[in-house]
Design an enzyme around this catalytic site. Structure first.
Site, PDB file in Angstrom:
ATOM      1  N   CYS A  51      38.578  38.412  45.493  1.00 32.89           N
ATOM      2  CA  CYS A  51      37.916  37.127  45.806  1.00 32.89           C
ATOM      3  C   CYS A  51      38.054  36.795  47.295  1.00 32.89           C
ATOM      4  O   CYS A  51      37.118  36.265  47.908  1.00 32.89           O
ATOM      5  CB  CYS A  51      38.513  35.995  44.976  1.00 32.89           C
ATOM      6  SG  CYS A  51      38.306  36.237  43.204  1.00 32.89           S
ATOM      7  N   ARG A 134      32.374  37.162  38.026  1.00 27.84           N
ATOM      8  CA  ARG A 134      31.696  37.019  39.336  1.00 27.84           C
ATOM      9  C   ARG A 134      30.192  36.885  39.076  1.00 27.84           C
ATOM     10  O   ARG A 134      29.460  37.882  39.038  1.00 27.84           O
ATOM     11  CB  ARG A 134      31.981  38.229  40.224  1.00 27.84           C
ATOM     12  CG  ARG A 134      33.453  38.425  40.489  1.00 27.84           C
ATOM     13  CD  ARG A 134      33.767  39.651  41.308  1.00 27.84           C
ATOM     14  NE  ARG A 134      35.173  39.975  41.147  1.00 27.84           N
ATOM     15  CZ  ARG A 134      36.173  39.356  41.767  1.00 27.84           C
ATOM     16  NH1 ARG A 134      35.918  38.416  42.635  1.00 27.84           N
ATOM     17  NH2 ARG A 134      37.424  39.701  41.534  1.00 27.84           N
TER      18      ARG A 134
HETATM   19  C1  BEZ Z   1      40.756  39.601  42.516  1.00 27.28           C
HETATM   20  O1  BEZ Z   1      41.410  40.394  43.169  1.00 27.28           O
HETATM   21  O2  BEZ Z   1      39.979  38.808  43.018  1.00 27.28           O
HETATM   22  C2  BEZ Z   1      40.918  39.610  41.020  1.00 27.28           C
HETATM   23  C3  BEZ Z   1      41.097  40.824  40.383  1.00 27.28           C
HETATM   24  C4  BEZ Z   1      41.260  40.848  39.003  1.00 27.28           C
HETATM   25  C5  BEZ Z   1      41.226  39.653  38.293  1.00 27.28           C
HETATM   26  C6  BEZ Z   1      41.026  38.468  38.939  1.00 27.28           C
HETATM   27  C7  BEZ Z   1      40.850  38.435  40.313  1.00 27.28           C
END
Ligand code: BEZ
Length: 233
Positions: A51, A134
Site C-alpha cells: 500500500c 485493491r
Molecule cells: C501490503 O503490503 O500492502 C499488504 C499485503 C498483504 C495484506 C495486506 C496489505
C-alpha cells in the site's frame, strides 16, 4: 445475528452515494466531484508495504491526472488518525524508487464501519473479511461507474494500465470511438460498427481514411496530439 450484505456495483451503475470523513475534511460522494472524473480506490491497510508503494505512486501521478480533469479518492477501513500518521510517515521517512518527500494531497477516507467498502464490493470475504481488496473505480463526470478493476491483497496495481484506461475512456467519449486491444494514444481507433447493409457495403468499397478488416471491424487514424489535446494535456 444480522446477515452481512456485500453489494457489488456494476459498470454503468450510478456510483453509490455516501458521506465520509477523510484526511482532507468531510466529503459528499460523488456530488462533490460532479463534472470531474474520479478514481476511487481502496487499499487493505495503512502502514503496509504494498500500500505504501501504491500511495507514493498515486500521489506522484495526481498532478498529471488533474490535467485530465481527474481526482483521486482513497479508502481503507483504518481510522482517520492512523491515516494521518501513515501519510506523515510516508512524507517524512520513506524513499522509494526515486520518490521521496511525497505528500498525499488527495482525500483518504476512514471507513471503520466498513459501510462504504461493503457498498462498493471492496470487501471480498474470501480474500479478507476485515481488509478491503485493491479496488479501482473509474467514475465519470456524471457520476457513472465506467470501469472497475480489482487486485488482491498481495499484488500492487499496474499504474500504467490505470492511466491507459482513463485516457481510453476519455478518448472513447471525446471522439465516439472504441479502442482496440492494448491501445495507446497514437494507435488507430475503431469506428462504430456499420448499422445497416448499405453502410457495411459502402465501407468495404470505399477507399477513404478507414481501414476495414471486414465490414464490422473498421479503424481510422487518430493522431496522438489530437488525443492529448482533447484530454487537456
Ligand atoms: C501490503 O503490503 O500492502 C499488504 C499485503 C498483504 C495484506 C495486506 C496489505
Amino acid at each position: 445475528m444480522e446477515e452481512q450484505v456485500y453489494s457489488m456495483p456494476r459498470i454503468g451503475d450510478k456510483a453509490p452515494e455516501f458521506k465520509a470523513v477523510t484526511t482532507q475534511g468531510d466529503i459528499n460522494f460523488p456530488g462533490d466531484y460532479s463534472g470531474k472524473w474520479v478514481i476511487l480506490f481502496s487499499h487493505p491497510a495503512d502502514f503496509t508495504p504494498v500500500c505504501t508503494s501504491e500511495f507514493m505512486t498515486f500521489a506522484n501521478m495526481a498532478d498529471d491526472l488533474k490535467k485530465m480533469n481527474t481526482e483521486l479518492v482513497g479508502l481503507s477501513v483504518d481510522g482517520l488518525y492512523s491515516h494521518i500518521a501513515w501519510l506523515r510517515t510516508i512524507k517524512e521517512k520513506i524513499e522509494y524508487k526515486g520518490m521521496k518527500d511525497v505528500e498525499v494531497k488527495f482525500p483518504l477516507i476512514e471507513d471503520i464501519t466498513m459501510e462504504v467498502s461493503k457498498r462498493y464490493g471492496m470487501l471480498q470475504p474470501g480474500e479478507s473479511s476485515t481488509k478491503a481488496v485493491r479496488a479501482v473505480f473509474f467514475i465519470d463526470p456524471k457520476g457513472v461507474i465506467r470501469t472497475i478493476i480489482y487486485y488482491p491483497l498481495a499484488v500492487g496495481r499496474n499504474f500504467d494500465e490505470i492511466k491507459r484506461v482513463l485516457i481510453a475512456l476519455q478518448t472513447a467519449d471525446n471522439f465516439s470511438v472504441a479502442l482496440p486491444a492494448d491501445w495507446r494514444p497514437g494507435d488507430d481507433v475503431i469506428v462504430p460498427t456499420a448499422g445497416s447493409c448499405g453502410v457495411a457495403k459502402e465501407r468495404m468499397e470505399s477507399k477513404d481514411e478507414m481501414h476495414c478488416y471486414d465490414w464490422f471491424f473498421c479503424t481510422k487514424k487518430l493522431e496522438e496530439d489530437k488525443v492529448l489535446k482533447a484530454l487537456g494535456k
